[in-house]
Design a protein around this motif. Structure first.
Motif, mmCIF file in Angstrom:
data_model
loop_
_atom_site.group_PDB
_atom_site.id
_atom_site.type_symbol
_atom_site.label_atom_id
_atom_site.label_comp_id
_atom_site.label_asym_id
_atom_site.label_seq_id
_atom_site.Cartn_x
_atom_site.Cartn_y
_atom_site.Cartn_z
ATOM 1 N N THR A 45 57.421 68.151 56.827
ATOM 2 C CA THR A 45 56.404 67.438 56.064
ATOM 3 C C THR A 45 55.335 66.845 56.970
ATOM 4 O O THR A 45 54.383 66.261 56.496
ATOM 5 C CB THR A 45 57.042 66.299 55.238
ATOM 6 N N THR A 46 55.508 67.005 58.305
ATOM 7 C CA THR A 46 54.490 66.566 59.252
ATOM 8 C C THR A 46 53.445 67.658 59.369
ATOM 9 O O THR A 46 53.724 68.744 59.861
ATOM 10 C CB THR A 46 55.104 66.298 60.636
ATOM 11 N N GLN A 48 49.854 68.780 60.928
ATOM 12 C CA GLN A 48 48.902 68.455 61.979
ATOM 13 C C GLN A 48 47.838 69.530 62.054
ATOM 14 O O GLN A 48 48.079 70.690 61.730
ATOM 15 C CB GLN A 48 49.616 68.327 63.325
ATOM 16 N N TYR A 62 49.128 57.367 63.436
ATOM 17 C CA TYR A 62 49.545 57.269 62.039
ATOM 18 C C TYR A 62 49.432 55.801 61.608
ATOM 19 O O TYR A 62 49.296 54.904 62.451
ATOM 20 C CB TYR A 62 50.975 57.765 61.876
ATOM 21 N N HIS A 129 59.293 59.203 57.002
ATOM 22 C CA HIS A 129 58.592 58.861 58.242
ATOM 23 C C HIS A 129 57.211 59.501 58.328
ATOM 24 O O HIS A 129 56.618 59.543 59.414
ATOM 25 C CB HIS A 129 59.427 59.313 59.451
ATOM 26 N N ARG A 130 56.693 59.995 57.212
ATOM 27 C CA ARG A 130 55.429 60.724 57.267
ATOM 28 C C ARG A 130 54.281 59.891 57.813
ATOM 29 O O ARG A 130 53.376 60.428 58.465
ATOM 30 C CB ARG A 130 55.069 61.260 55.869
ATOM 31 N N ASP A 131 54.282 58.577 57.551
ATOM 32 C CA ASP A 131 53.201 57.713 58.027
ATOM 33 C C ASP A 131 53.538 57.018 59.341
ATOM 34 O O ASP A 131 52.865 56.068 59.737
ATOM 35 C CB ASP A 131 52.868 56.653 56.962
ATOM 36 N N ASP A 133 54.472 57.084 63.611
ATOM 37 C CA ASP A 133 54.260 57.819 64.860
ATOM 38 C C ASP A 133 55.543 58.443 65.382
ATOM 39 O O ASP A 133 55.532 59.566 65.895
ATOM 40 C CB ASP A 133 53.735 56.878 65.963
ATOM 41 N N CYS A 134 56.658 57.700 65.298
ATOM 42 C CA CYS A 134 57.873 58.120 65.988
ATOM 43 C C CYS A 134 59.060 57.311 65.480
ATOM 44 O O CYS A 134 58.927 56.507 64.551
ATOM 45 C CB CYS A 134 57.723 57.935 67.501
ATOM 46 N N SER A 171 60.372 64.737 58.084
ATOM 47 C CA SER A 171 59.197 63.876 58.258
ATOM 48 C C SER A 171 59.045 63.389 59.694
ATOM 49 O O SER A 171 58.037 62.778 60.040
ATOM 50 C CB SER A 171 59.252 62.686 57.299
ATOM 51 N N LYS A 175 57.574 64.890 66.041
ATOM 52 C CA LYS A 175 57.306 63.528 66.470
ATOM 53 C C LYS A 175 58.399 63.066 67.439
ATOM 54 O O LYS A 175 59.538 63.547 67.373
ATOM 55 C CB LYS A 175 57.254 62.581 65.260
#
Length: 306
Positions: A45-46, A48, A62, A129-131, A133-134, A171, A175
């Motif tokens: 779902t990430t 880029q 993010y 975790h879509r929004d 960074d890590c 997600s 990352k």
């Protein structure tokens, strides 16, 4: 057991215009029975852009830095025979401060059983975790090589990382997944060695439409262990462990300006040069320690300011 061999009597050059074929040293020729069946492939779902995908730096802009889990095991069940880990609360407090300063959403847990550790990290992996960074996790406990102690029993470290792999936690695919492990990895002591030290004063120019790219499911992990395999990890009962003291110092000074792998090299330097055991037990006195970093990162990690 001997490795299965791919046929040596046939090569790509035997067939005109044949394309190179990728093979593995596994029976039968890289595919198990379960792999021969067509299965739906998970899609991360990430999403880029091509520029982000091929960048040498992870995308760290993010909306959120991400979740950080700290598991601080100090007191253990009597039947384990394990001593109380005095000084670990200082480690937990220091990491809470440093990770919060780097804009992580920090959750701190104390004295968890093995199954509770597993469930806690499984739940963290199931978050969206879509929004972010890590993801970061720090585990402070007793341990052996490849294992960490809950307050009741050991659990394999690999079991705790499994839910975060790219094919499981979609997600977080692509990352950074960062783990700090403060624990023993064996029962050997590092005697050190005396040194005489002299005193001195764009792969792409055009932004294409998004296309599906494959990445290894094991990629984008960094596991920073407090010590190399087979050795004791040292902790001061007042100031905390050598590793976390050094990690806290480096994160405080360079957390937003230096990439993560460079910071971990500086942590190694501090632990190696600054610390030495001081105990009344002669067989444990004047011992040294060196942390160990295992990196499957594919890019540089910078915790740039939000």
């Amino acid at each position: 057991m001997e490795e299965a061999m791919s046929p040596e009597c046939v090569s790509n050059t035997d067939v005109p215009d044949a394309k190179p074929v990728s093979e593995t040293d596994a029976f039968p020729f890289g595919k198990s029975k379960s792999q021969r069946k067509e299965r739906g492939k998970p899609v991360a779902t990430t999403i880029q852009t091509a520029t982000e995908f091929f960048s040498h730096k992870y995308k760290m802009d993010y909306p959120n830095r991400g979740k950080a889990i700290i598991i601080n095991n100090k007191k253990f069940n009597p039947n384990t025979g394990l001593n109380e880990r005095n000084g670990t609360d200082q480690d937990a407090s220091a990491l809470c401060c440093r990770l919060s300063e780097l804009d992580f959403d920090v959750d701190l847990f104390h004295n968890l059983k093995a199954e509770e550790i597993k469930v806690t990290l499984q739940k963290a992996a199931e978050l969206d975790h879509r929004d972010n960074d890590c993801f970061t996790c720090a585990i402070l406990s007793h341990g052996e090589d490849g294992f960490i102690w809950g307050i009741d029993r050991m659990i394999p470290i690999n079991d705790l990382m499994e839910p975060f792999k790219g094919n499981k936690c979609l997600s977080l695919a692509g990352k950074p997944k960062i783990f700090f492990i403060q624990a023993c990895r064996g029962t050997k002591f590092d005697d050190g060695v005396d040194m005489n030290v002299a005193d001195a004063k764009g792969f792409m120019d055009v932004e294409p439409q998004f296309s599906l790219q494959k990445i290894p499911s094991e990629a984008d992990f960094l596991i920073a262990y407090s010590v190399v395999p087979g050795y004791y990890s040292w902790r001061n009962s007042t100031n905390g462990s050598w590793f976390v003291q050094a990690l806290s110092e480096v994160l405080m000074k360079h957390g937003q300006t230096v990439d993560l792998l460079t910071m971990m090299t500086r942590v190694n330097q501090i632990v190696a040069n600054k610390f030495q055991s001081n105990t009344s037990h002669s067989d444990m006195n004047e011992k040294k320690q060196i942390p160990c970093v295992t990196s499957m990162l594919t890019k540089e990690v910078y915790f740039t300011s939000k």
